[in-house]
Each structure stands twice: as C-alpha cells, then as structure tokens.
Design an enzyme around this catalytic site. Structure first.
Site, PDB file in Angstrom:
ATOM      1  N   GLY A 110       2.635 -46.959  19.507  1.00 61.09           N
ATOM      2  CA  GLY A 110       2.736 -45.534  19.835  1.00 61.09           C
ATOM      3  C   GLY A 110       2.139 -44.655  18.753  1.00 61.09           C
ATOM      4  N   ALA A 111       2.540 -44.892  17.518  1.00 62.84           N
ATOM      5  CA  ALA A 111       2.094 -44.030  16.435  1.00 62.84           C
ATOM      6  C   ALA A 111       2.463 -44.641  15.094  1.00 62.84           C
ATOM      7  CB  ALA A 111       2.762 -42.665  16.561  1.00 62.84           C
ATOM      8  N   MET A 112       1.951 -44.027  14.019  1.00 64.30           N
ATOM      9  CA  MET A 112       2.226 -44.564  12.684  1.00 64.30           C
ATOM     10  C   MET A 112       2.433 -43.418  11.698  1.00 64.30           C
ATOM     11  SD  MET A 112       2.574 -47.123  10.682  1.00 64.30           S
ATOM     12  CE  MET A 112       2.955 -46.835   8.957  1.00 64.30           C
ATOM     13  N   GLU A 113       3.473 -43.572  10.888  1.00 67.61           N
ATOM     14  CA  GLU A 113       3.966 -42.483  10.034  1.00 67.61           C
ATOM     15  C   GLU A 113       3.270 -42.344   8.684  1.00 67.61           C
ATOM     16  OE1 GLU A 113       5.746 -45.354  10.752  1.00 67.61           O
ATOM     17  OE2 GLU A 113       6.919 -46.003   9.031  1.00 67.61           O
ATOM     18  N   ASN A 114       2.006 -42.747   8.532  1.00 68.65           N
ATOM     19  CA  ASN A 114       1.318 -42.646   7.242  1.00 68.65           C
ATOM     20  C   ASN A 114       1.600 -41.292   6.581  1.00 68.65           C
ATOM     21  OD1 ASN A 114      -0.256 -45.006   8.150  1.00 68.65           O
ATOM     22  ND2 ASN A 114      -1.153 -43.499   9.530  1.00 68.65           N
ATOM     23  N   GLU A 124       8.015 -40.021  14.074  1.00 68.10           N
ATOM     24  CA  GLU A 124       7.092 -40.188  12.946  1.00 68.10           C
ATOM     25  C   GLU A 124       7.360 -39.146  11.869  1.00 68.10           C
ATOM     26  OE1 GLU A 124       5.800 -42.987  13.177  1.00 68.10           O
ATOM     27  OE2 GLU A 124       6.009 -43.210  15.346  1.00 68.10           O
ATOM     28  N   GLU A 184       0.511 -50.841   8.371  1.00 70.03           N
ATOM     29  CA  GLU A 184       1.808 -51.491   8.516  1.00 70.03           C
ATOM     30  C   GLU A 184       1.679 -52.638   9.533  1.00 70.03           C
ATOM     31  OE1 GLU A 184       5.071 -48.989   9.687  1.00 70.03           O
ATOM     32  OE2 GLU A 184       6.518 -50.571   9.329  1.00 70.03           O
TER      33      GLU A 184
HETATM   34  N1  B3K Z   1       6.101 -47.884  11.783  1.00 70.86           N
HETATM   35  C1  B3K Z   1       5.232 -47.920  12.922  1.00 70.86           C
HETATM   36  C2  B3K Z   1       5.133 -49.251  13.566  1.00 70.86           C
HETATM   37  C3  B3K Z   1       4.233 -50.207  12.880  1.00 70.86           C
HETATM   38  C4  B3K Z   1       4.056 -51.446  13.700  1.00 70.86           C
HETATM   39  C5  B3K Z   1       3.274 -52.488  13.010  1.00 70.86           C
HETATM   40  N2  B3K Z   1       2.963 -53.595  13.868  1.00 70.86           N
HETATM   41  C6  B3K Z   1       5.627 -46.920  13.955  1.00 70.86           C
HETATM   42  C7  B3K Z   1       7.014 -46.458  13.903  1.00 70.86           C
HETATM   43  O1  B3K Z   1       7.970 -47.182  14.074  1.00 70.86           O
HETATM   44  O2  B3K Z   1       7.201 -45.302  13.667  1.00 70.86           O
HETATM   45 ZN    ZN Z   2       9.413 -45.976  13.221  1.00 66.71          ZN
END
Ligand code: B3K
Ligand code: ZN
Length: 864
Positions: free
Chosen positions: A259-263, A296, A120
């Site tokens: 911080g983190a990513m919701e894959n 997340e 993302e």
């Molecule tokens: N969706 C991700 C953030 C992605 C940032 C890309 N530069 C984390 C979050 O909001 O949960």
């Molecule tokens: Zn988010």
C-alpha cells in the site's frame, strides 16, 4: 534445491559491531548503470578489526578506506567483509546497479517512468553495501543526479542544494537531520504534478505539504491531502505528537508491492492508495486512502522516531501503528463500522493464518525471508494486542505509557518488551502474564457455559481457556473479556459480582474461571466478547432466538452485527447437513422477519444495516468447519441470498427508494449508498422491470460506488445485460488503469465454467501486466479470494491457474508471488481430492531450481 535458504532466530540477536556517524550518498541515475557512491564514517564498538556489510545484486566499482584504495576485503553474493581496519575510519564505496531490470520492486527500481526505492525490510542492501539492519541509525545526506526529463529528484529531509552540472544534468541534495535506519531511506525521481498545501503545527511551525502524482492526476489528489492534514491534527490532539521536519512529501507511484511506505519525510504510496475522485473511486477507496495516509503519517513517531531493534520486533511499530490508524478512522468516522472491518480481517485472514503452516507469534522467533512476516498476525493481531492493553489500562494510562515510551526511547531502536515495560510502569499495572501474547501462537478459544439459578438470582458464567494445539505457551493468557447482559425487554442489566458493581470487562487470567453475576431475576441473554475485546474464538451454544434478541437490543453496534454473523453461521451449519441429505436449503423465517423489520424501520446507521443483512463471505463461513464443505457452502450462500431476495423483496425495494443519496461524501450519503447497493444486490437476483431500471441508472451514473454496486449485482445474478455492461465499462475506462483494476476484479468473480479460460484470455488484455502487482492482485488475487466456486473446482483447473502464475511471478517479483500463494497455505482444510490437487501445485513449486527464498519458506512449511 542445492543449498536451502537459512533461517535467522531472534535468540541469536547480537548488537552491531560498528556505529555509523554519518552517511553521504550520491546517485548518478541511469536506467541500467546507476552509480551509487556511499561515504560513511564508521566507529568500531568493540575491539573489532573487521566489518561485514550487507550487499545483494551489486557491482562493486571501487572501495577506499580513509581516502586510499583498499583491497583487504572479500565479497560473496550477500556480504562484503573488510579486514584489518582501524577503529575509526571513513569508507567510500562505489557500486553500480540496474534499476530498469529490477522487477522485484525492492531496492532502487525504474518502473512506470519513475525511479523509486523500497528499502523495508532489507532492500537497502540492493543499493549499496551497508549495515542494513534497523538498529544502525545515522544521519543521511543524499545527492541525486538525473536528466532534465525528470524535474523532481527527491529524498528524505530538507532540500539543501540544487543546480545544473556542466553536462546538462541537474542535481538536488537533501539532508535529514534525524538519525534513521537504512530501511527508512528513500529516493524518487521523475516528472509529476504537484499538489501543495501547508499545515501549522500545534506549536505554530509551518510545514510544507507536497503530494506528487502522475501528470494529469491532480484532480484526484485533494482527498489524500485532506486526509494527511486530518491525520496531523488528530495525532496532535489524541497523542500529543507533533510533526518534526519542515516538509512532508508523498509520492504516488504505479508500481509498488504494497500500500505505502513511511520513509522519513518522503512517503512512497501505491497510486491506488492516493488517487480518488467520485467518478473513479468508491466510498470504500476513500476510506482506505484516509486510513493508509494516516497510518504512514503515524509511523513518523511510532516507527521512525522510535524504531525496531531487529525485524522480529516488527509488531512494535506495525501493531501499534495499525491500532493508531484504527483509532483515527474511528474518531473521524463510525466506531462500530471500523470495528466490524477490523474483526472481519481478523476472522477471515488472521485466524486462517493462525490455523495454517505459517502460524507465528506477533513477535516471530524464526524467519527466512523477512518480507514474509508483514502479515495479518504481526499487523492486525499485533493491533489487537495493543488494543487489549488499551482496554486494560484505559485511555489515560495508555497515553501516559506512550509519553513515557517517547521520553525514554526517542531516537532509539527498541523491542516489544521495552514498549510493554513503559506501559506497565506508567500505569502501575502488572503486565507480566499479559506479555505471553507476544509469544503465543494460534487462536485461543474460550469455552463458555452459563447457568441461571432462579432462587439465588445468580447468573453463572464458566469460562475455560483453550490454547491452540500448536501453541508452545500452553499456560493461560490474560484476556480482557467484555460482556453485556440483556433482560427480556432488551435492557442492559447492571453487573454485580461479590456484592459490588463491576465494569463490563472481566479479567480472565486462569485456565478456568467462574463468574457469578448477582441480583439477576430472569435468565438474561449474554453478549459475549463485546466489541471483540480479545482476538479469540468464543464457543458458546447460542440459540437463534438469543442471537435475534442481541441483533435487536445490544448496546454495541458491533455486537449486533456479530450476532447476525453468528446467526448465519448457525444456519449454514444446518444447511450443510441438509445439503448432504439432499434436502432443500432455506433461511429461517425468524431471521428473515428480523431483517424485514430492520429494513422497514431503518433506524441508526444505514451502513451498519447494510452490513448486518449481508450473508458472510465463503471464507468467513468456512471458519466454522473443521473441513471446508466447498460445494455445500457455495450452495448455501446462493440459497440464503435467494431466500432474502425473494422473501424481503418489498422491504428491500422500500429501503432502496427511501435512501436519500445526494452524491455527497459525508457519512450519511455514504451510508445511504451502502444500503442501496446491498438492496440492489439482492433485488437483482429476482429482478423485475423496476429493478432493471434502477440497475441501469446506477450503472450509468457518475458515482463509482453506485456503478460498481450495479455491476456486481448484475454479474452475481448473471443477468443478460452483464456482457454488454462489462464491455461498456472497459471502453469507458481503458485509459485509467486503477479503474480497470475494478473491472479485472469483477471479471475474476464471474460465474460459469468458462471463467478460468476467460482469465487466461484477460492476460492478453492491453491493460494487463504481470509485472504490476495491482493488476495481478486485481485479477488473480480476486479470483482465488472471491470466486470460491471456480477456484476450488474439482477438476483442479482453478489451482492450476494459480500455480502457473506463481511460477511466472517467482522470476518477476518474489514478494508478490509470496503474497499470492496464500490460498494454497490452507490446503489441509479441504477434502482429500482438493488436498491432493493443491498439494500437486505446491510440489510443482518445490521442484523449481530457482525458487525464491520468499516462496521457499512458505512452500516448505506448507508441505512439511
Ligand atoms: N512499513 C511498510 C511495509 C513494508 C513492507 C515490506 N515488505 C508499510 C507500512 O506498514 O506502513
Ligand atoms: Zn505500517
């Protein structure tokens, strides 16, 4: 710059040309020559014979259409265009990428010994050629091939195969049955310790939970796991949402841009947002971890199952998910304190963004680099907009709206308008005017004028809406305005309008509105915008006495804190004038008496009390001025702290001693530690033997909240022991980089004219690494944010330090550089000398021949 980066506009959105039926990816991992094979089935949606795929930094190895090599294509640095295609076809593309040299930490990268992806917003195009846009959803099957030195080869969904190949390398294949956009794809490979658990969902399904952490860190994983289980349960209970896969994995990595990513099914986390034990993490860290793990997880429905049609709609998932994580934290902990946190973020950061050159609506309409729009406006103001809808509709109707949203849009990529439409329909509330919040730019203000008519027993409030100057939508907004009226003894008065009792939330819909509260027999004190019921600025001439009355009596904890903030603001305005006239600055005795009383009574939540008596930060107080009076503000803060330390000495000591702190993690113990730390911070300013002893015992304790509290106090008061204390901390924690980040942050706030030299020197500390975003944020981020005295030095050395760093980061990690530039964005709010100095740094950047799109967008806006 030769060709300027081009902006994209929301109004130019067009639907994708093709649909992708399935995507099979194979990764043959290698540090500098990873081979990615992508096999996909494409279906043209119109009579389309050509296909344009996104791709950046890829080496194309081969390309086949329906199994045969194909050469009717051309590629440039961002796209691959294939021509004369059938309407349905299988496409196989092999590309080569170099994870090890990818220091931007976007796409597939190898850092800290692990392969990891961040897709993302537009990172997938750095992995393979694809329709890298959120409205192209497909089913992924992923095979990861790697060395045995990396026992874990992970991707989204369920594991369907694994084995060892003839060459000794092993592989794992994953299948994710849920269609998803490319930004939710993830791959992680490495060697980790695993913490395993399980969760039984409300329908009785068993979900396997796995947390992967760096070897040796298992003892720091349980809090994140407990947070995950709490989040899963809470989402079932409050939103009726159940998890959908058989496994949920979280991997903690050391190199991560945010911080983190919701894959889907495989969250990737910054290790700072996972790892905690009492020795290494503060109570605040525990809270942050719980909230990010929740955030997340909540994306699984608000983001993954229903996603965004295009990136302009980012707030669809982020605003809503922040609202959900705030509610989670509030339901599990203190609602008042969580509200205070949220409002501080709005006031300190979002209002500043709104007032600066990067101001944008929560649904932006023009973007150069999407990564620049993961902002406090899209996230936090976005959450406030959702919260206003929640206030207007009420919990029940809001939940009805959520149900309709999922019923109608599950599996789709939709817009903010789609969301509001479901809310409107389910609740039968007209949200037409409310929707302006999605287009509006800047912080609206409300001017409030009140009068009391004794004969008629009327209290009259006239409220005028003033849109921000640069807001293209100058028409009035629909604003829920909560109000409480207090009588002389502090009782809440019933609100009667037109003979009927009304709720405390008034609907403001007109440019100017007058509300007549009836049956009011004495002039009340009005608590305006209770609980920050809308993200606006209220202009009202409060007297200090009224604010003190609110601090003592308002029903809302938030309102009491807010009144204290306002009281400080009133005082700081006076102080700045005094400073200019060379007079002595002191804090009003009325306010000091109030704090003294609160400290002695210690009623209610001690953590709230700790917040209430804190002098607001430089950035918060700065918002009260058109032009930031840097020196006067620094001086006022120091003098206010000194007044509190001197006058309240005995009350602070009593409170410190009375706080029973048992080293536990429950809310009471956490609150007690918070108050102890605030007391100690003040006490250190005029320390005696007794205080030295307390500082020492906290510093030597094995609770990081207390240790850091003591260190912060020692440094702020510039006590003789500070150098030794910092050196001891360094030698005790050098093996733990996340703890060292706390040390770097403290170093950054050091007072004295050698502070800057010292930071340059710390660049050579063995734990420091400019390629690691956590380190950079800890040292330079804290310096620019929390050391206003040195950052805004009149010789420009502070600005130069940040400028130097940005030039280096531009080449290493543009996303991080772009985040670090924030303090320069408000350059126009300072005096002419400082403006000149900051502008010079911006111009240094503008002159660079290889300026990244990320920085270009901000520098260009800042200078225009
Ligand atoms: N969706 C991700 C953030 C992605 C940032 C890309 N530069 C984390 C979050 O909001 O949960
Ligand atoms: Zn988010």
């Amino acid at each position: 710059m030769e060709t300027k980066p081009q902006a994209k506009y929301l109004k130019d959105y067009t639907a994708p040309s093709h649909q992708v039926e399935k995507l099979e990816l194979t990764f043959d991992l290698h540090p500098t020559q990873t081979l990615v094979t992508a096999q996909a089935k494409y279906l043209a949606l119109e009579a389309q014979r050509s296909l344009t795929l996104d791709g950046v930094d890829l080496r194309l190895i081969s390309l086949k259409v329906n199994g045969k090599s194909f050469d009717d294509y051309h590629a440039n640095s961002t796209q691959l265009v294939l021509n004369n295609l059938p309407s349905e076809f299988e496409l196989e593309i092999v590309t080569e990428i170099s994870p090890q040299t990818n220091t931007a930490l976007e796409g597939l990268y190898l850092a800290g010994g692990a392969y990891c992806t961040q897709c993302e917003a537009e990172g997938f195009r750095k992995i393979t050629y694809f329709l890298d846009r959120p409205d192209v959803l497909t089913v992924y099957t992923v095979t990861v091939i790697g060395d045995q030195s990396m026992p874990f080869l992970l991707s989204n969904g369920n594991k369907i195969a694994q084995g060892t190949r003839e060459d000794g390398r092993h592989y794992t294949t994953w299948h994710d049955p849920y269609k998803k956009p490319s930004y939710l794809f993830a791959l992680v490979a490495g060697d980790f310790d695993e913490l395993k658990d399980e969760f039984i969902t409300c329908s009785g399904r068993k979900v396997e939970l796995v947390l992967f952490v760096d070897k040796g860190n298992l003892s720091k994983a349980p809090h994140a796991m407990a947070s995950l289980k709490n989040a899963m349960k809470w989402d079932e209970e409050r939103f009726n949402l159940e998890y959908d896969l058989d496994i949920y994995m979280i991997v903690a990595v050391d190199f991560f841009n945010m911080g983190a990513m919701e894959n889907k099914g495989l969250n990737v986390f910054n290790s700072a947002c996972v790892l905690a034990n009492q020795q290494t993490a503060t109570d605040r860290d525990y809270h942050t971890i719980e909230s990010i793990v929740g955030h997340e997880y909540f994306h699984n429905w608000t983001g993954n199952r229903v996603t965004c049609r295009d990136w302009f709609q980012l707030s669809l998932k982020e605003g809503l998910t922040v609202f959900r994580d705030q509610e989670f934290s509030s339901d599990l902990g203190s609602r008042g304190l969580n509200r205070i946190d949220a409002v501080m973020a709005m006031r300190m950061h979002q209002f500043a963004e709104d007032a600066g050159p990067m101001a944008h609506p929560i649904r932006p309409n023009k973007v150069i680099e999407m990564n620049n729009f993961y902002t406090v406006t899209v996230y936090n103001k976005g959450a406030e907009v959702i919260r206003m809808m929640h206030t207007l509709l009420g919990e029940q109707n809001f939940q009805k709206g959520m149900q309709l949203y999922f019923q109608r849009h599950d599996g789709q990529a939709v817009t903010c308008d789609d969301f509001v439409a479901t809310m409107q329909e389910a609740s039968k509330t007209d949200l037409t005017q409310f929707k302006l919040w999605y287009e509006q730019v800047g912080t609206p203000s409300l001017k409030v004028v009140t009068s009391f008519n004794e004969e008629q027993s009327h209290y009259v409030c006239t409220i005028t809406q003033q849109n921000a100057k640069h807001d293209p939508i100058q028409s009035p907004l629909h604003i829920p305005f909560a109000i409480e009226l207090l009588d002389k003894s502090g009782n809440t008065l019933p609100l009667i309008v037109n003979g009927e009792s009304v709720s405390k939330v008034i609907n403001l819909t007109q440019k100017e509105q007058t509300i007549v509260f009836e049956k009011i027999s004495e002039r009340p004190v009005a608590v305006l915008l209770e609980d920050f019921s809308a993200p606006v600025i209220v202009n009202y001439d409060y007297q200090l006495g009224e604010l003190i009355h609110i601090i003592a009596h308002a029903s809302s904890d938030y309102a009491r804190w807010e009144a204290a903030q306002q009281a400080f603001t009133l005082q700081v305005r006076e102080a700045v004038t005094k400073h200019e006239q060379g007079q002595q600055i002191i804090l009003s005795s009325e306010l000091l008496d109030t704090f003294d009383k609160l400290l002695r009574e210690r009623e209610g939540d001690l953590a709230l009390l700790a917040e209430l008596i804190k002098v607001p930060s430089f950035d918060t107080l700065a918002t009260a001025f058109e032009q930031v009076p840097v020196d006067a503000l620094n001086e006022s803060i120091a003098q206010f702290e000194l007044s509190i330390a001197n006058t309240l000495n005995s009350a602070l000591k009593d409170a410190f001693m009375a706080c029973a702190e048992n080293g536990e993690l429950g809310h009471e113990a956490v609150s007690a530690r918070a108050l102890k730390n605030t007391c100690l911070y003040y006490l250190a300013i005029c320390a005696d033997e007794q205080v030295y002893e307390w500082l020492e015992s906290h510093r030597m304790s094995d609770n990081m909240t207390l240790v850091l509290g003591a260190l912060k106090a020692v440094l702020n008061a510039q006590l003789d022991s500070s150098a030794t204390a910092m050196a001891e901390f360094d030698s005790r924690w050098r093996h733990d980089l996340l703890v060292m980040d706390k040390w770097f942050s403290l170093q950054a706030t050091r007072k004295g004219d050698d502070a800057i030299e010292h930071i340059y020197h710390l660049y050579t500390h063995p734990c420091f690494d400019k390629a690691n975003p956590n380190r950079v944020r800890a040292l330079v981020g804290s310096f620019a944010r929390s050391n206003p005295e040195q950052f805004h030095r009149i010789d420009g050395k502070g600005y130069e330090l940040l400028g130097d760093l940005l030039i280096e980061l531009n080449a290493i990690n543009p996303q991080n550089a772009s985040r670090m530039i924030t303090p320069f964005m408000s350059w126009k709010r300072f005096d002419s000398r400082r403006q000149q100095l900051m502008k010079a740094q911006l111009e240094r950047l503008a002159d660079m021949s290889d300026l990244s799109d990320d920085l270009y967008e901000k520098v260009d806006k800042a200078l225009s």
